[in-house]
Design an enzyme around this catalytic site. Structure first.
Site, PDB file in Angstrom:
ATOM      1  N   ASN A 128      31.016  41.513  39.124  1.00  0.00           N
ATOM      2  CA  ASN A 128      31.720  40.861  40.243  1.00  0.00           C
ATOM      3  C   ASN A 128      33.202  40.604  39.964  1.00  0.00           C
ATOM      4  O   ASN A 128      33.846  39.838  40.679  1.00  0.00           O
ATOM      5  CB  ASN A 128      31.040  39.530  40.590  1.00  0.00           C
ATOM      6  CG  ASN A 128      29.641  39.759  41.126  1.00  0.00           C
ATOM      7  OD1 ASN A 128      29.415  40.667  41.933  1.00  0.00           O
ATOM      8  ND2 ASN A 128      28.684  38.989  40.639  1.00  0.00           N
ATOM      9  N   ALA A 129      33.726  41.201  38.916  1.00  0.00           N
ATOM     10  CA  ALA A 129      35.155  41.018  38.587  1.00  0.00           C
ATOM     11  C   ALA A 129      35.704  42.334  38.050  1.00  0.00           C
ATOM     12  O   ALA A 129      35.574  42.645  36.860  1.00  0.00           O
ATOM     13  CB  ALA A 129      35.330  39.904  37.556  1.00  0.00           C
ATOM     14  N   SER A 131      38.931  44.753  39.791  1.00  0.00           N
ATOM     15  CA  SER A 131      40.384  44.613  39.973  1.00  0.00           C
ATOM     16  C   SER A 131      40.787  43.150  39.825  1.00  0.00           C
ATOM     17  O   SER A 131      41.842  42.829  39.280  1.00  0.00           O
ATOM     18  CB  SER A 131      40.793  45.098  41.366  1.00  0.00           C
ATOM     19  OG  SER A 131      40.452  46.453  41.519  1.00  0.00           O
ATOM     20  N   GLY A 339      36.684  80.691  44.865  1.00  0.00           N
ATOM     21  CA  GLY A 339      35.277  80.337  44.602  1.00  0.00           C
ATOM     22  C   GLY A 339      34.977  80.144  43.129  1.00  0.00           C
ATOM     23  O   GLY A 339      34.176  79.287  42.746  1.00  0.00           O
ATOM     24  N   GLU A 362      41.736  51.121  34.172  1.00  0.00           N
ATOM     25  CA  GLU A 362      42.930  50.353  33.753  1.00  0.00           C
ATOM     26  C   GLU A 362      43.813  49.991  34.943  1.00  0.00           C
ATOM     27  O   GLU A 362      45.040  50.051  34.880  1.00  0.00           O
ATOM     28  CB  GLU A 362      43.710  51.098  32.674  1.00  0.00           C
ATOM     29  CG  GLU A 362      42.792  51.368  31.498  1.00  0.00           C
ATOM     30  CD  GLU A 362      43.472  51.459  30.168  1.00  0.00           C
ATOM     31  OE1 GLU A 362      44.566  50.910  29.996  1.00  0.00           O
ATOM     32  OE2 GLU A 362      42.868  52.076  29.280  1.00  0.00           O
TER      33      GLU A 362
END
Ligand SMILES: Cc1cc2nc3c(=O)[nH]c(=O)nc-3n(C[C@H](O)[C@H](O)[C@H](O)COP(=O)(O)OP(=O)(O)OC[C@H]3O[C@@H](n4cnc5c(N)ncnc54)[C@H](O)[C@@H]3O)c2cc1C
Length: 379
Positions: A128-129, A131, A339, A362
């Site tokens: 949940n952390a 940026s 291709g 980073e």
């Protein structure tokens, strides 16, 4: 202005030769199998690459940032995974101890990190952390002479091969970012769990894993630097790391450009080499020009750092420009291959996959633009 010294040229040549003879033959297979290049890591340790910028009295070579950037670029020209293994070890895993560690911490950890006996890792990102790395939820609660650490980290480079992992944790919620500290975790500490290797789009041979911390007892002497400095420390660490990602991106771009240029001279359509079509030649011209521009930005940031001058904005510019240039260049390289560029037999599809993460790790491109715009608008 951008002349390299004899020493810088010599190291670059040594790493170029090593990459050609030891990495090139195995790079595609390691990527395919998602295998960490342990044998080459030992060889790179023998070359002294893991201690490159660190003080000689701890086993390093005290080389400058320009030399570090050239090494990262040369490795990335052949294999981005080898390059990030060395880059993350130096910029993220070891530099924090060299920059902010006490004499005791330096004596205890730097020799083994510089010799490459074990690698260094840096755990900042959490589920949940990302940026918003100041929003770290891992906690370190003081308990007598120790801290008790609980929480988790994700996407940590070199995790399974590290002897030390620098992690950030909140020691005092009421102090906001000043309540964040960095700690040195040691391999084998009770409660430290290292998850299985992530299956990635690119950098597939590099080691990336989640970590979890279950009541790890960490002695107070493993606190890095002064209390309350964790957030400021990792901002400084990331500034240096961004020069490394710029160099790595540049290396990938150069590899893609060279492959596309060579292919365009060999591939015949309509009875002519495709390089004779202006559409292809102009793509190559743009690639060459952007690589030249990227090299100047990367070397400029490296030289400012070496001169002890402020370099955070220039490092963000170099990282942003070179990572986006790597994406543009690898995309064009595939286009020039037609291709065949989409088929694994040719290396450009690996370069393309390896380039994407450079716009994310980073600090994403969006975060670099925040750093740059804040700097140019501040007065
Ligand atoms: C292969 C790999 C290796 C890594 N190695 C390490 C490591 O060794 N150590 C470590 O700590 N981390 C590592 N990371 C984590 C990496 O640094 C993060 O993934 C990155 O910082 C982005 O965080 P996030 O993934 O949580 O994305 P998020 O922060 O959730 O971002 C999602 C999107 O939202 C955008 N966004 C977020 N905030 C803003 C804003 N304020 N303004 C505009 N846009 C915004 C982002 O730019 C992005 O486009 C690694 C990641 C990978 C994939």
């Amino acid at each position: 202005m951008f002349e390299l010294t004899e020493d810088q040229l010599q190291v670059r040549e040594m790493v170029r030769e090593f990459a050609k003879s030891e990495i090139a033959p195995v790079a595609a297979k390691l990527d395919e199998d998602s295998t960490f290049p342990i044998e080459n890591v030992k060889k790179m340790a023998e070359l002294g690459l893991f201690g490159l910028p660190f003080p000689e009295n701890y086993g390093g070579s005290e080389m400058d940032t320009v030399t570090f950037s050239l090494v990262i670029e040369e490795l990335a020209k052949v294999c981005a995974s080898h390059s990030i293994t060395v880059g993350a070890h130096i910029s993220l895993g070891t530099a924090p101890i060299a920059m902010f560690g006490s004499d005791e911490q330096k004596e205890k950890y730097l020799p083994s990190l510089c010799s490459g006996e074990y690698l260094g890792a840096f755990g900042l990102t959490e589920p949940n952390a990302g940026s918003d790395s100041g929003g770290t939820q891992t906690t370190a609660v003081p308990d007598g002479n120790n801290y008790i650490i609980n929480g988790s980290k994700i996407f940590i480079t070199n995790a399974a091969y590290s002897g030390t992992i620098i992690v950030t944790a909140v020691t005092d919620k009421t102090k906001g970012k000043k309540g964040i500290n960095a700690f040195i975790l040691e391999r084998g500490m009770k409660g430290l769990e290292i998850a299985k290797k992530e299956e990635k789009m690119g950098w597939r041979a590099s080691d990336t894993r989640a970590l979890s911390f279950d009541n790890i007892v960490v002695p107070k002497e493993n606190l890095l630097g002064d209390s309350g400095q964790g957030f400021v420390q990792f901002m400084k660490i990331l500034d240096g790391g961004r020069i490394g990602v710029a160099a790595l991106s540049l290396g990938i771009a150069e590899a893609a450009y060279e492959a596309a240029k060579n292919y365009s001279k060999e591939r015949q359509q309509f009875g002519k080499p495709i390089s004779s079509f202006q559409a292809i030649a102009f793509m190559l011209a743009d690639m060459a020009m952007e690589i030249e521009a990227g090299r100047h930005l990367m070397l400029n940031a490296s030289r400012l750092k070496d001169a002890g001058k402020p370099f955070a904005t220039e490092a963000a510019m170099a990282k942003l420009y070179c990572s986006e240039l790597a994406m543009r260049t690898t995309t064009k390289a595939i286009q020039i291959h037609g291709g065949y560029g989409y088929i694994k037999e040719y290396p450009v599809e690996r370069y393309f996959r390896d380039a994407k993460i450079c716009e994310i790790g980073e600090g994403t491109s969006e975060i670099q633009r925040i750093v740059i715009s804040r700097s140019i608008l501040k007065d």
